[in-house]
Design a protein around this motif. Structure first.
Motif, PDB file in Angstrom:
ATOM      1  N   ALA A 265      28.327 -48.023 -37.083  1.00 25.48           N
ATOM      2  CA  ALA A 265      29.633 -47.744 -37.111  1.00 25.48           C
ATOM      3  C   ALA A 265      30.476 -48.492 -37.179  1.00 25.48           C
ATOM      4  O   ALA A 265      31.762 -48.385 -37.461  1.00 25.48           O
ATOM      5  CB  ALA A 265      29.979 -46.873 -35.810  1.00 25.48           C
ATOM      6  N   MET A 266      30.183 -50.030 -37.189  1.00 22.21           N
ATOM      7  CA  MET A 266      31.014 -50.889 -37.357  1.00 22.21           C
ATOM      8  C   MET A 266      31.221 -51.018 -38.773  1.00 22.21           C
ATOM      9  O   MET A 266      32.251 -51.803 -39.204  1.00 22.21           O
ATOM     10  CB  MET A 266      30.297 -52.203 -37.095  1.00 22.21           C
ATOM     11  N   ALA A 267      31.019 -50.342 -39.868  1.00 18.39           N
ATOM     12  CA  ALA A 267      31.349 -50.132 -41.204  1.00 18.39           C
ATOM     13  C   ALA A 267      32.971 -49.540 -41.230  1.00 18.39           C
ATOM     14  O   ALA A 267      33.430 -49.879 -42.091  1.00 18.39           O
ATOM     15  CB  ALA A 267      30.422 -49.210 -41.955  1.00 18.39           C
ATOM     16  N   GLY A 268      33.545 -49.095 -40.349  1.00 20.95           N
ATOM     17  CA  GLY A 268      34.792 -48.560 -40.564  1.00 20.95           C
ATOM     18  C   GLY A 268      35.806 -49.783 -39.921  1.00 20.95           C
ATOM     19  O   GLY A 268      35.138 -50.760 -39.616  1.00 20.95           O
ATOM     20  N   PRO A 269      37.125 -49.546 -40.259  1.00 13.28           N
ATOM     21  CA  PRO A 269      37.882 -50.755 -39.775  1.00 13.28           C
ATOM     22  C   PRO A 269      38.040 -51.039 -38.554  1.00 13.28           C
ATOM     23  O   PRO A 269      37.517 -50.142 -37.828  1.00 13.28           O
ATOM     24  CB  PRO A 269      39.367 -49.699 -40.449  1.00 13.28           C
ATOM     25  N   THR A 270      38.160 -52.304 -38.111  1.00  6.74           N
ATOM     26  CA  THR A 270      38.077 -52.653 -36.976  1.00  6.74           C
ATOM     27  C   THR A 270      38.869 -51.852 -35.754  1.00  6.74           C
ATOM     28  O   THR A 270      38.335 -51.715 -34.632  1.00  6.74           O
ATOM     29  CB  THR A 270      38.414 -54.181 -36.628  1.00  6.74           C
TER      30      THR A 270
END
Length: 650
Positions: A265-270
């Motif tokens: 889920a780290m693929a999204g913006p921080t």
């Protein structure tokens, strides 16, 4: 009928305000040029926080319950479902976390996402996320909770895959464009993975609800709690219902075996990573089990499952974080591990300790993610810690707040994680000594991987000038630093809300939360508590010292253990082998059969479609043609009846 105490504002405003922001930004995006949409969304979440504070301060001994309207009143099952919100000490605390931490993340996002082409849509999705999480924690029934449950699942899907086209995919540079397209595919896959794996958990939640209704005839949480005390049902049935709810909690909180979606889920913006990990979604599983404590008290075996799932997940997450190289993935596996601590706590009946760790974790994990985002932004989207180092010279303020986050999660006195983690370990020691030992090992590993994160990012020589093209990284701007400063203060001081008796306190947080959920007994001798605390502190200090020694030796990888850790114990590979590969093989075989019979099937289809082709001549789309057809049809019917009457002689 809606009844609100005169000194407070209606509860429905809590989810309504951010939901209003979502609607405005999605329906009228052009009405909010520049960054104005971000400020509107942030302001509405800030107003929701004000409402949450108002309701918190207005609490009395009786929980607040506001029913808006009857939901599905004509149900055949006569379940008496209503749309209502319930506020006690637990839901009030959750509302404060969601809106307070959520507000700070919104403020941070205005700067972080300031140059994104879909800036307004991003904030619409953030508002939707906050609104659905508030519905989840305020719901007075399991079905309404499930509405919020599904809502945060949809919000996470939209935000994890927010960069579905990849950054740089529209660049004129071919290499940059191709890299952006690959990133877009990876982001989309991560969003789908989170969505699909959470559906497995959702099935468990639904089965749990169905069984509870069968057992008690209601799904209203307050009514269910009363009937669970007075209605005698088979213990095995309650155990099964609690296990079903546990499956739902496992999916939403990324516990074993449904844990692999969370690091991806780290693929999204921080800011999305911070919101998911600190204030929303993944804490929902802990909340579900805590809110259902009256059921788990009747199901000791299910509670034991909760504790062991938590303990093993805490160990898995810690081992997986040891040798990661992505600055955010280290923190993601850390979240998996810390959530495991919370599950361990509620599984052994230490509900207050688990919720207190949820509170402290919200502060220090949001802080760490947002600090990581500042680093990523300064290095032009670089996330590999091997290409960082020495950033304390370029980003002194971000470095300072990061220290607070690292010390808090490592359990170093006086930072918040020290108080909450020690409470969990003490409860585990009292009830499940083996789980206590696992928790202590996890404390050592946590301090090590967070020390490694700190030293690789902030200390030593800067290694990224050539790799990133950034010779002099810049400090974050004021709009970024303000939320970081507030979170750092919370990560440092929030632990003092629950000072244990042996340290001169009175378990104030436990007393407050004990009005809504059972308060665990503190029967451990003071000398034993001192011993457990010393062991926990030694684990934290020892882990940081181990990380420092490894950094001094430039020992960045750790042989076979390092390879296993960097591959997250090969759990994804196992799933690919057991599920992915067979599914692809079956799909390929069916595709081959389909292609082989295409001629036969195509011929049959053509013959079947031929009569339909005649009717398509009439479906021209011209109203005048339909009017003529109706006129001719009417004339034919009249003619038929006329001929029939003439033939019969009438």
């Amino acid at each position: 009928m809606l009844s609100v105490p005169p000194s407070t504002v209606p509860l429905f405003l809590l989810p309504l305000l951010p939901l209003l922001g979502f609607a405005l930004l999605m329906v009228f995006p052009r009405a909010f040029p520049g960054r104005s949409g971000g400020w509107v969304a942030t302001g509405l979440v800030g107003l929701a926080f004000v409402v949450a504070v108002n309701r918190y301060l207005g609490q009395t001994g009786t929980p607040g319950h506001e029913t808006l309207w009857t939901w599905l009143p004509n149900m055949a099952l006569n379940a008496n479902l209503s749309v209502g919100f319930y506020l006690d000490q637990l839901s009030a605390l959750m509302a404060l976390i969601i809106t307070g931490i959520g507000f700070l993340i919104h403020v941070y996002s205005i700067s972080y996402m300031g140059h994104d082409a879909r800036f307004t849509r991003f904030f619409a999705f953030l508002n939707f996320f906050v609104s659905m999480m508030l519905i989840l924690v305020l719901a007075d029934s399991y079905p309404l909770m499930f509405v919020g449950w599904e809502g945060v699942g949809m919000a996470s899907y939209l935000l994890i895959g927010f960069w579905f086209s990849g950054r740089g995919s529209e660049s004129p540079d071919q290499k940059v464009r191709e890299a952006g397209e690959r990133e877009g595919v990876s982001n989309s896959n991560a969003a789908r993975k989170a969505f699909i794996m959470n559906r497995i958990g959702d099935l468990g939640f639904m089965l749990g609800m169905f069984l509870l209704y069968k057992l008690y005839g209601t799904l209203n949480i307050a009514e269910l709690a009363e009937r669970a005390e007075g209605v005698r049902v088979a213990t095995a049935a309650v155990e099964l219902a609690c296990l079903f709810l546990l499956v739902g909690a496992i999916g939403k909180s990324g516990q074993l075996p449904l844990t692999t979606w969370l690091p991806d889920a780290m693929a999204g913006p921080t800011p999305v990573s911070a919101l998911i990990h600190a204030a929303t979604m993944v804490t929902a599983g802990v909340y579900l089990i805590t809110r259902s404590h009256f059921l788990y008290e009747l199901a000791p075996n299910a509670s034991l499952w909760v504790a062991w799932v938590g303990g093993l997940t805490a160990l898995y997450g810690a081992l997986s974080a040891l040798n990661q190289h992505d600055i955010k993935k280290i923190l993601a596996f850390s979240t998996v591990s810390q959530l495991g601590y919370m599950f361990l706590a509620v599984g052994v009946g230490a509900y207050s300790a688990g919720v207190f760790h949820l509170l402290t974790h919200a502060f220090f994990k949001a802080l760490l993610f947002l600090a990581a985002g500042a680093v990523i932004h300064a290095l032009h989207d670089e996330q590999d810690v091997r290409r960082m180092g020495g950033l304390h010279r370029f980003m002194p303020l971000t470095h300072l707040v990061s220290i607070a986050g690292v010390l808090a999660i490592s359990g170093i006195p006086i930072w918040s994680g020290f108080f909450s983690k020690d409470a969990i370990l003490a409860a585990a020691f009292e009830t499940q000594p083996l789980l206590y030992l696992i928790g202590l090992i996890v404390a050592l590993l946590t301090a090590f991987y967070m020390g490694r994160w700190y030293f690789l990012v902030w200390r030593g020589e800067y290694r990224g000038a050539q790799a990133t093209g950034v010779a002099h990284p810049h400090e974050a701007d004021t709009l970024t630093l303000i939320p970081l400063g507030i979170l750092a203060a919370g990560a440092t001081l929030i632990g003092f809300l629950n000072i244990p008796t042996f340290l001169g306190g009175g378990h104030a947080f436990d007393t407050y939360l004990g009005r809504a959920i059972p308060q665990e007994a503190h029967e451990i001798a003071a000398s034993t508590e001192w011993t457990l605390t010393i062991f926990a502190v030694l684990a934290g200090v020892g882990g940081l010292a181990w990380a420092y020694a490894s950094h001094r030796r430039r020992h960045l990888d750790h042989g076979p253990l390092g390879r296993v850790s960097s591959n997250a114990l090969y759990l994804d590979h196992l799933y690919d082998g057991l599920v992915g590969a067979p599914s692809k093989a079956i799909a390929g075989a069916l595709d081959t059969v389909d292609r082989g019979t295409d001629g036969l099937v195509g011929g049959i289809a053509s013959n079947a479609a031929a009569p339909g082709g005649l009717f398509t001549l009439w479906q021209s789309g011209f109203v005048r043609a339909y009017a003529v057809s109706m006129l001719l049809g009417t004339a034919a019917i009249i003619g038929y009846w006329a001929l029939k009457m003439i033939g019969s002689g009438t």
